[in-house]
Design a protein around this motif. Sequence first.
Motif, short mmCIF file in Angstrom:
data_model
loop_
_atom_site.label_atom_id
_atom_site.label_comp_id
_atom_site.label_asym_id
_atom_site.label_seq_id
_atom_site.Cartn_x
_atom_site.Cartn_y
_atom_site.Cartn_z
N GLU A 5 -0.88 15.51 6.38
CA GLU A 5 -0.06 14.63 5.59
C GLU A 5 -0.76 13.33 5.54
OE1 GLU A 5 4.71 13.40 5.34
OE2 GLU A 5 3.95 14.29 7.26
N ALA A 6 -0.82 12.59 4.26
CA ALA A 6 -1.19 11.19 4.25
C ALA A 6 -0.23 10.61 3.85
CB ALA A 6 -2.25 11.23 2.79
N GLU A 7 0.06 9.11 4.13
CA GLU A 7 1.14 8.51 4.00
C GLU A 7 0.75 6.94 3.27
OE1 GLU A 7 3.11 7.90 7.45
OE2 GLU A 7 3.87 10.14 7.57
N SER A 8 0.89 6.76 2.17
CA SER A 8 0.83 5.53 1.42
C SER A 8 -0.60 4.90 1.71
CB SER A 8 1.83 4.46 2.31
OG SER A 8 3.11 4.64 1.89
N LEU A 9 -1.67 5.87 1.53
CA LEU A 9 -2.96 5.44 1.73
C LEU A 9 -3.46 4.51 0.46
CD1 LEU A 9 -4.76 8.80 2.26
CD2 LEU A 9 -4.10 7.09 4.13
N HIS A 10 -3.95 3.44 0.78
CA HIS A 10 -4.64 2.46 0.20
C HIS A 10 -6.19 2.25 0.60
CE1 HIS A 10 -4.21 -1.47 -2.57
NE2 HIS A 10 -5.13 -1.70 -1.71
N MET A 11 -6.96 2.28 -0.49
CA MET A 11 -8.56 2.19 0.07
C MET A 11 -9.04 1.30 -1.15
SD MET A 11 -10.73 3.12 2.05
CE MET A 11 -12.52 2.48 2.19
N ARG A 12 -9.91 0.17 -0.67
CA ARG A 12 -10.46 -0.78 -1.41
C ARG A 12 -11.98 -1.02 -0.93
NH1 ARG A 12 -7.01 -5.75 -2.36
NH2 ARG A 12 -8.88 -6.42 -3.50
N PHE A 13 -12.98 -1.31 -1.97
CA PHE A 13 -14.25 -1.68 -1.68
C PHE A 13 -14.46 -2.96 -2.31
CE2 PHE A 13 -14.29 2.85 -1.99
CZ PHE A 13 -14.74 3.32 -0.56
N VAL A 18 -9.26 1.32 -5.06
CA VAL A 18 -9.91 2.75 -5.42
C VAL A 18 -8.71 3.82 -5.17
CG1 VAL A 18 -11.45 4.75 -5.16
CG2 VAL A 18 -12.37 2.37 -4.63
N LEU A 19 -8.15 3.55 -4.33
CA LEU A 19 -6.72 4.56 -3.92
C LEU A 19 -5.47 3.28 -3.84
CD1 LEU A 19 -7.93 6.88 -1.24
CD2 LEU A 19 -7.88 7.23 -3.68
N GLU A 20 -4.42 3.64 -4.11
CA GLU A 20 -3.42 2.75 -4.00
C GLU A 20 -1.87 3.65 -4.08
OE1 GLU A 20 -1.19 -0.80 -6.76
OE2 GLU A 20 -2.78 0.25 -7.64
N ASP A 21 -1.51 3.60 -2.71
CA ASP A 21 -0.18 4.20 -2.20
C ASP A 21 -0.08 5.78 -2.61
OD1 ASP A 21 2.28 3.99 -1.18
OD2 ASP A 21 3.23 3.93 -3.14
N SER A 216 -1.82 18.25 -6.87
CA SER A 216 -1.46 16.88 -6.98
C SER A 216 -2.63 15.92 -8.06
CB SER A 216 -1.65 16.11 -5.69
OG SER A 216 -0.74 16.38 -4.66
N VAL A 217 -2.35 15.54 -8.90
CA VAL A 217 -3.09 14.96 -10.10
C VAL A 217 -3.08 13.49 -9.71
CG1 VAL A 217 -3.26 14.36 -12.69
CG2 VAL A 217 -2.28 16.64 -11.73
N ILE A 218 -4.50 13.01 -9.55
CA ILE A 218 -4.77 11.71 -9.33
C ILE A 218 -5.41 10.95 -10.40
CG2 ILE A 218 -6.26 10.22 -7.76
CD1 ILE A 218 -5.94 12.22 -5.32
N HIS A 219 -4.87 9.86 -10.59
CA HIS A 219 -5.43 9.09 -11.77
C HIS A 219 -5.17 7.55 -11.56
CE1 HIS A 219 -7.39 8.22 -15.46
NE2 HIS A 219 -6.42 8.44 -16.24
N TRP A 220 -6.39 6.53 -11.61
CA TRP A 220 -6.19 5.17 -11.38
C TRP A 220 -5.98 4.98 -10.10
CZ3 TRP A 220 -2.67 6.80 -15.75
CH2 TRP A 220 -3.31 6.58 -16.89
N GLY A 221 -6.37 6.05 -9.05
CA GLY A 221 -5.99 5.81 -7.77
C GLY A 221 -4.62 6.14 -7.22
N GLN A 222 -3.93 6.76 -7.94
CA GLN A 222 -2.46 7.01 -7.66
C GLN A 222 -2.34 8.44 -8.01
OE1 GLN A 222 -0.89 4.10 -10.34
NE2 GLN A 222 0.03 2.81 -8.59
N VAL A 223 -1.47 9.19 -7.07
CA VAL A 223 -0.70 10.44 -7.69
C VAL A 223 0.15 10.30 -8.93
CG1 VAL A 223 0.47 12.49 -6.81
CG2 VAL A 223 -1.15 11.25 -5.15
N ILE A 224 -0.26 10.58 -9.89
CA ILE A 224 0.76 10.43 -11.11
C ILE A 224 1.41 11.77 -11.56
CG2 ILE A 224 -0.51 8.77 -11.90
CD1 ILE A 224 -1.05 11.84 -13.71
#
Length: 247
Positions: A5-13, A18-21, A216-224
């Motif tokens: 399980e991944a919960e509200s992952l956020h990743m920035r460089f 790059v990943l938002e929630d 799961s479809v990821i776009h713009w760093g989010q699961v849409i």
Amino acid sequence: MTLFEAESLHMRFGHRVVLEDISLAVEEGELAGIMGPNGAGKTTCFNVLTGRYRPTRGRVVFAGEDITGLPPHVIARKGVARSFQLMNLFNDFTARENVALALPAMRARGFDVAHDAAADPALRAAADAVLERVGLGGKADVVAKNLSYGDRRALEIGVALAAAPRALFLDEPTSGLGAEATARLADLVRSLKGAVTMVVIEHDMAFLFGLADRISVIHWGQVIARGTPDELRANPWVRASNLGKLA
């Protein structure tokens, strides 16, 4: 039972998010797919889940344990194996030796006897059983660099399986494969379903839609979007996108 399980992952460089929630849940025995356009954040998500990156915030839970930010080798010892877009094999070792090196019994004794691994009857039998499982039973003595590209992909999966993982992450497994090799790989992955939990990033949508239980479809760093292949085929955003046409 939820295994991963991944919960509200956020990743920035730096200033780049790059990943938002990102939130994901993978049930034990499930084959979960991750898809999205290039640059959507799929591989970054994969790397966070398997420990190559520590998320800026959020957490990753495996078998009820918080593994957020643990080093990849520690996560691997807990039962998570992965493949890479660029294959990691010992090119001058045989297929059997590559698999033997990943066996728990081999890791316990250290790697100083790598070339002698296949001489141990128990290790040899265990390695050969893995090779049979991935369709390489007749190529145990072939040096890895002399295998076809498709067989090398199968060997990489065999190396991952040799560690007896509870979860297997596959990063673009069909990358570089032709139609025939892709079909053989699909048969291999299908044969593993239910025996090991799998998470697959894949650009070949027909491959993924033909195998995954949920995607799961990821776009713009989010699961849409997320759902079964049939649910995603009916999803308005997916249908309007190039992803939908490929699927």
